[in-house]
Design an enzyme around this catalytic site. Structure first.
Site, short mmCIF file in Angstrom:
data_model
loop_
_atom_site.label_atom_id
_atom_site.label_comp_id
_atom_site.label_asym_id
_atom_site.label_seq_id
_atom_site.Cartn_x
_atom_site.Cartn_y
_atom_site.Cartn_z
N SER A 141 107.43 90.73 43.84
CA SER A 141 106.25 89.86 43.92
C SER A 141 105.20 90.42 42.98
CB SER A 141 105.70 89.87 45.34
OG SER A 141 104.39 89.31 45.37
N TYR A 154 103.54 94.77 52.67
CA TYR A 154 104.30 93.86 51.79
C TYR A 154 104.22 94.34 50.34
CZ TYR A 154 105.73 89.30 49.81
OH TYR A 154 106.36 88.29 49.12
#
Ligand code: NAP
Length: 243
Positions: A141, A154
């Site tokens: 990401s 995350y």
């Protein structure tokens, strides 16, 4: 046994993973979809891929459970002979500001997003080594590159995937196994469905829109099928976000 390349996609029954599965199927790969949901829930995805003229199989297991992963991958090899492309895509969020983030929140996200890439890759790569070829793609990401307030767990998991990608590219290049990462920005899936006002977020993106799962699938297909010499890269697919 089939002569087509076989792609294993974790968390592949919906969202970005499913879109990647369809793109690889359209380009002639047989598809193994993994997900944590049951077979009945995944069946529409399997049917849609089969309608593209390739084989599609579903394996239910939890990517964060080492034993389940090993057993499932060995079964795949027994039943289908080879895995040529691995997309480590399954992932979750459990967001919160760092001071309020408890250890369970931290550990769960690290284990599912990053631990899974270790478990699944470890189980698959020995077969790729025997075949002297393979392409592994880790779904990272842009927050793994740039960080994001409220996503310490995350972001760390996605940054870890980039480190893993670059290291494995160095360790396995001589075996003709390429390892790359894709770093999506905001993509319209269930994961971003509760973000609220999408138009507001989109204003911060140079391309002024969220990406689609298909935007990611095109890059995955390039890394999996179109190049033989790109490895160790983390490619941002984010419409210019965080440039
Ligand atoms: P999604 O629609 O939530 O899909 C994720 C899939 O992974 C779901 O089918 C989910 O199943 C499955 N999964 C979750 N935990 C699992 C486990 N332990 N074992 C097996 N499968 C599991 O999310 P997405 O947006 O397509 O995201 C796909 C990947 O892209 C993720 O790694 C995500 O971090 C990454 N990404 C997404 C965005 C975005 O904007 N959407 C941006 C950057 C990166 P259940 O739902 O049944 O639990």
């Amino acid at each position: 046994m089939t002569e087509r390349k076989i792609a294993l996609i974790t968390g592949g029954s919906r969202g970005i993973g499913f879109s990647c599965a369809k793109e690889l199927a359209v380009n002639g790969c047989d598809i193994i979809i993994n997900d944590i949901c049951d077979a009945a829930t995944a069946q529409p995805a399997i049917d849609e891929i089969k309608a593209l003229g390739v084989n599609a199989w579903f394996y239910q297991f939890d990517v964060s459970n080492d034993e389940q992963v090993k057993a499932a991958v060995d079964k795949m090899i027994e039943e289908h002979g080879h895995i040529d492309i691995l997309l480590n895509n399954a992932g979750i969020t459990k967001d919160g500001l760092f001071l309020r983030m408890d250890a369970e929140q931290w550990e769960r996200v690290i284990k599912i997003n990053l631990g899974s890439a270790y478990y699944v890759t470890h189980a698959v790569i020995k077969y790729m080594m025997k075949a002297r070829q393979g392409s592994i793609i880790n779904m990272s990401s842009i927050v793994g590159v740039h960080g994001n307030a409220g996503q310490a767990n995350y972001s760390a998991s996605k940054a870890g995937l980039i480190g893993l990608t670059k290291t494995l590219a160095k360790e396995f290049g001589s075996r003709n196994i390429r390892v790359n990462a894709v770093c999506p920005g905001f993509i319209q899936t269930a994961m971003t469905a509760n973000l609220g006002n999408i138009e507001e977020y989109a204003k911060a993106i140079p391309m002024q829109r969220f990406g689609t799962p298909e935007d990611i699938a095109k890059v995955v297909k390039f890394l999996a099928l179109d190049t033989d010499y790109v490895t160790g890269q983390a490619i941002e697919v984010a419409g210019g976000l965080m440039l």
